[in-house]
Design a protein around this motif. Structure first.
Motif, PDB file in Angstrom:
ATOM      1  N   GLY A  26       0.772  -1.241   0.000  1.00 20.94           N
ATOM      2  CA  GLY A  26       0.000   0.000   0.000  1.00 20.94           C
ATOM      3  C   GLY A  26       0.798   1.284   0.000  1.00 20.94           C
ATOM      4  N   SER A  27       2.083   1.208  -0.275  1.00 20.91           N
ATOM      5  CA  SER A  27       2.897   2.423  -0.322  1.00 20.91           C
ATOM      6  C   SER A  27       4.189   2.145  -1.088  1.00 20.91           C
ATOM      7  N   HIS A  28       5.035   3.179  -1.187  1.00 18.95           N
ATOM      8  CA  HIS A  28       6.337   3.026  -1.847  1.00 18.95           C
ATOM      9  C   HIS A  28       7.349   2.287  -0.986  1.00 18.95           C
ATOM     10  N   LYS A  29       7.047   2.115   0.298  1.00 19.93           N
ATOM     11  CA  LYS A  29       8.054   1.640   1.251  1.00 19.93           C
ATOM     12  C   LYS A  29       8.608   0.267   0.915  1.00 19.93           C
ATOM     13  N   ALA A  30       7.776  -0.594   0.302  1.00 21.48           N
ATOM     14  CA  ALA A  30       8.263  -1.944   0.007  1.00 21.48           C
ATOM     15  C   ALA A  30       9.351  -1.944  -1.054  1.00 21.48           C
ATOM     16  N   ARG A  31       9.460  -0.877  -1.847  1.00 19.00           N
ATOM     17  CA  ARG A  31      10.606  -0.773  -2.756  1.00 19.00           C
ATOM     18  C   ARG A  31      11.903  -0.804  -1.946  1.00 19.00           C
ATOM     19  N   ASN A  43       3.538   2.547   7.407  1.00 16.40           N
ATOM     20  CA  ASN A  43       3.801   1.966   6.093  1.00 16.40           C
ATOM     21  C   ASN A  43       5.133   1.239   5.990  1.00 16.40           C
ATOM     22  N   ALA A  44       6.179   1.793   6.582  1.00  7.62           N
ATOM     23  CA  ALA A  44       7.478   1.124   6.504  1.00  7.62           C
ATOM     24  C   ALA A  44       7.445  -0.201   7.235  1.00  7.62           C
ATOM     25  N   ALA A  45       6.762  -0.241   8.373  1.00  2.00           N
ATOM     26  CA  ALA A  45       6.648  -1.483   9.126  1.00  2.00           C
ATOM     27  C   ALA A  45       5.901  -2.544   8.326  1.00  2.00           C
ATOM     28  N   LEU A  46       4.806  -2.153   7.689  1.00  2.00           N
ATOM     29  CA  LEU A  46       4.037  -3.095   6.883  1.00  2.00           C
ATOM     30  C   LEU A  46       4.867  -3.601   5.706  1.00  2.00           C
ATOM     31  N   ALA A  47       5.613  -2.709   5.084  1.00  2.00           N
ATOM     32  CA  ALA A  47       6.459  -3.105   3.952  1.00  2.00           C
ATOM     33  C   ALA A  47       7.526  -4.093   4.395  1.00  2.00           C
ATOM     34  N   ALA A  48       8.135  -3.817   5.529  1.00  2.00           N
ATOM     35  CA  ALA A  48       9.159  -4.726   6.051  1.00  2.00           C
ATOM     36  C   ALA A  48       8.551  -6.081   6.400  1.00  2.00           C
ATOM     37  N   ALA A  49       7.376  -6.056   7.006  1.00  2.00           N
ATOM     38  CA  ALA A  49       6.747  -7.299   7.433  1.00  2.00           C
ATOM     39  C   ALA A  49       6.321  -8.155   6.243  1.00  2.00           C
ATOM     40  N   GLY A 105      22.780  -7.046  17.500  1.00  2.00           N
ATOM     41  CA  GLY A 105      23.014  -7.961  16.398  1.00  2.00           C
ATOM     42  C   GLY A 105      21.963  -8.018  15.315  1.00  2.00           C
ATOM     43  N   ALA A 106      20.848  -7.297  15.468  1.00  2.00           N
ATOM     44  CA  ALA A 106      19.812  -7.304  14.437  1.00  2.00           C
ATOM     45  C   ALA A 106      20.257  -6.496  13.221  1.00  2.00           C
ATOM     46  N   VAL A 107      19.765  -6.884  12.048  1.00  2.00           N
ATOM     47  CA  VAL A 107      20.052  -6.144  10.809  1.00  2.00           C
ATOM     48  C   VAL A 107      19.009  -5.041  10.632  1.00  2.00           C
ATOM     49  N   PRO A 108      19.425  -3.790  10.421  1.00  2.00           N
ATOM     50  CA  PRO A 108      18.462  -2.713  10.156  1.00  2.00           C
ATOM     51  C   PRO A 108      17.698  -3.012   8.869  1.00  2.00           C
ATOM     52  N   PHE A 109      16.364  -3.109   8.968  1.00  2.00           N
ATOM     53  CA  PHE A 109      15.555  -3.497   7.822  1.00  2.00           C
ATOM     54  C   PHE A 109      14.450  -2.466   7.621  1.00  2.00           C
ATOM     55  N   GLY A 110      14.877  -1.213   7.452  1.00  2.00           N
ATOM     56  CA  GLY A 110      13.909  -0.125   7.347  1.00  2.00           C
ATOM     57  C   GLY A 110      14.234   0.835   6.231  1.00  2.00           C
ATOM     58  N   CYS A 111      13.755   2.049   6.379  1.00  2.00           N
ATOM     59  CA  CYS A 111      13.827   3.041   5.304  1.00  2.00           C
ATOM     60  C   CYS A 111      14.607   4.271   5.734  1.00  2.00           C
ATOM     61  N   GLN A 112      15.695   4.072   6.481  1.00  2.00           N
ATOM     62  CA  GLN A 112      16.538   5.172   6.927  1.00  2.00           C
ATOM     63  C   GLN A 112      17.963   4.919   6.463  1.00  2.00           C
ATOM     64  N   GLY A 113      18.427   5.746   5.549  1.00  2.00           N
ATOM     65  CA  GLY A 113      19.720   5.550   4.936  1.00  2.00           C
ATOM     66  C   GLY A 113      20.889   5.441   5.886  1.00  2.00           C
ATOM     67  N   PRO A 114      20.984   6.290   6.915  1.00  2.00           N
ATOM     68  CA  PRO A 114      22.127   6.186   7.814  1.00  2.00           C
ATOM     69  C   PRO A 114      22.192   4.861   8.572  1.00  2.00           C
TER      70      PRO A 114
END
Length: 365
Positions: free
Chosen positions: A78-83, A115-121, A179-188
């Motif tokens: 439902g958004s661009h976030k899954a890209r 939206n980012a959470a839904l895309a990640a999930a 130890g978790a891998v960042p799996f979101g929409c923040q470049g830094p």
């Protein structure tokens, strides 16, 4: 960055633009990469109902102005976030492929209110990869329920007295430290998130080659950074105009401080004097861009400077007015967050001969 190259035989963006993806470069095996994209896309479709394809882009008359609108509201989740998250997953799969039998799947983590959470999930569920989502207390109940349906672990994060900034982000950073891998929409946090996001800029450049400016809503900033890079790689000269609301505008504040410091190089050296958490508590109908900080502020500022763009801060009444106008003119079920770029255009009021574009990035749920 990779050079502009398009596979015109495919409408799947991660195949069509694969030669501009860093994951493709790292894979160093075109046949494997195309096949793996197809497998992941099919798995995403099983989870979400459809996979990735080019999203619509057309002109609409809003008021007396013709505006190019790129519609992401029916994209995966439902958004661009899954890209972004699909692009991140491709990097993980490339590394897993290269590691072979020695590969170990670390947990994934994201901080998000929607939206980012839904895309990640959705993408994590497609690969059956464990994901923990850190959300604020105001996260919508329907979103939290859907995250749990997708198999994500949800951690609700209240604000803590004496702690500045987004508590969800703080808990997320603690998870990454463990130890978790960042799996979101923040470049830094994970620069590879820009890789998938650039496909939106590539599509826009192909579909609307004559635009001269694009208004992009900014929360954490990865969307604006990605689109600007995608347009630049494609050869577009469109100016980037970054849009925030009066209830949360740390990027516009950073733009002013950067000028006072004499430019971006000096601003980067003195980040704490340029970018810090917005206070009081951020508020707007555009809840999806209420990041306490614009984490990708430097990349977005650089893009605005290089393209002749600038930031726009939108009064709250215009946020809802633009959403209503956008829905009425297009019939698109866009949210106030998703139409915030249009609000910026209405406030900025570019010249009559301008050729502006906006992104409708998220559906009203």
């Amino acid at each position: 960055m990779p050079e502009w190259s398009v596979d015109s035989d495919s409408q799947q963006p991660f195949v069509r633009y694969r030669r501009m993806l860093r994951s493709w470069v790292e894979a160093d095996d075109d046949a494997w990469f195309v096949d793996r994209v197809g497998q992941l896309d099919e798995a995403v479709a099983e989870v979400d109902g459809h996979g990735f394809t080019a999203t619509p882009c057309s002109e609409s008359l809003i008021g007396e102005r013709s505006i190019t609108i790129k519609d992401e509201t029916d994209n995966v989740s439902g958004s661009h976030k899954a890209r972004h998250t699909f692009g991140l997953m491709l990097h993980l799969l490339v590394r897993e492929h290269r590691a072979g039998a020695a590969a170990v799947r670390p947990p994934l983590a994201i901080a998000s209110c929607g939206n980012a959470a839904l895309a990640a999930a959705v993408v994590a569920a497609a690969e059956r990869w464990p994901l923990t989502v850190y959300v604020p207390t105001f996260a919508e109940e329907a979103v939290v329920d859907r995250l749990r349906e997708l198999g994500a672990t949800v951690e609700i994060c209240p604000r803590i007295d004496g702690e500045d900034g987004d508590p969800s982000y703080h808990r997320f950073r603690e998870a990454v430290g463990a130890g978790a891998v960042p799996f979101g929409c923040q470049g830094p946090d994970n620069g590879y998130t820009i890789d998938g996001g650039r496909t939106l800029g590539y599509e826009l450049a192909e579909q609307a080659p004559d635009i001269d400016r694009v208004y992009v809503q900014v929360g954490g900033g990865a969307l604006a950074a990605s689109v600007a890079q995608g347009l630049a790689i494609s050869g577009s000269s469109a100016a980037l105009v970054a849009v925030q609301t009066e209830g949360c505008a740390p990027l516009a504040r950073a733009w002013e401080r950067t000028a006072e410091l004499g430019g971006l190089d000096e601003a980067r050296r003195h980040r704490a004097a340029v970018m810090w958490p917005w206070t009081p508590t951020p508020s707007s109908a555009a809840t999806g861009i209420l990041d306490d900080e614009t984490y990708d502020w430097a990349a977005v500022t650089e893009a605005m400077v290089s393209t002749g763009g600038h930031p726009v801060v939108v009064p709250e009444p215009v946020v809802t007015e633009a959403c209503e106008a956008g829905r009425a003119a297009t019939g698109i079920n866009v949210s106030p967050t998703g139409s915030a770029g249009l609000a910026g255009l209405l406030c900025d009021d570019p010249p009559a001969d301008a050729s502006p574009a906006v992104l409708f990035t998220g559906a009203q749920r």
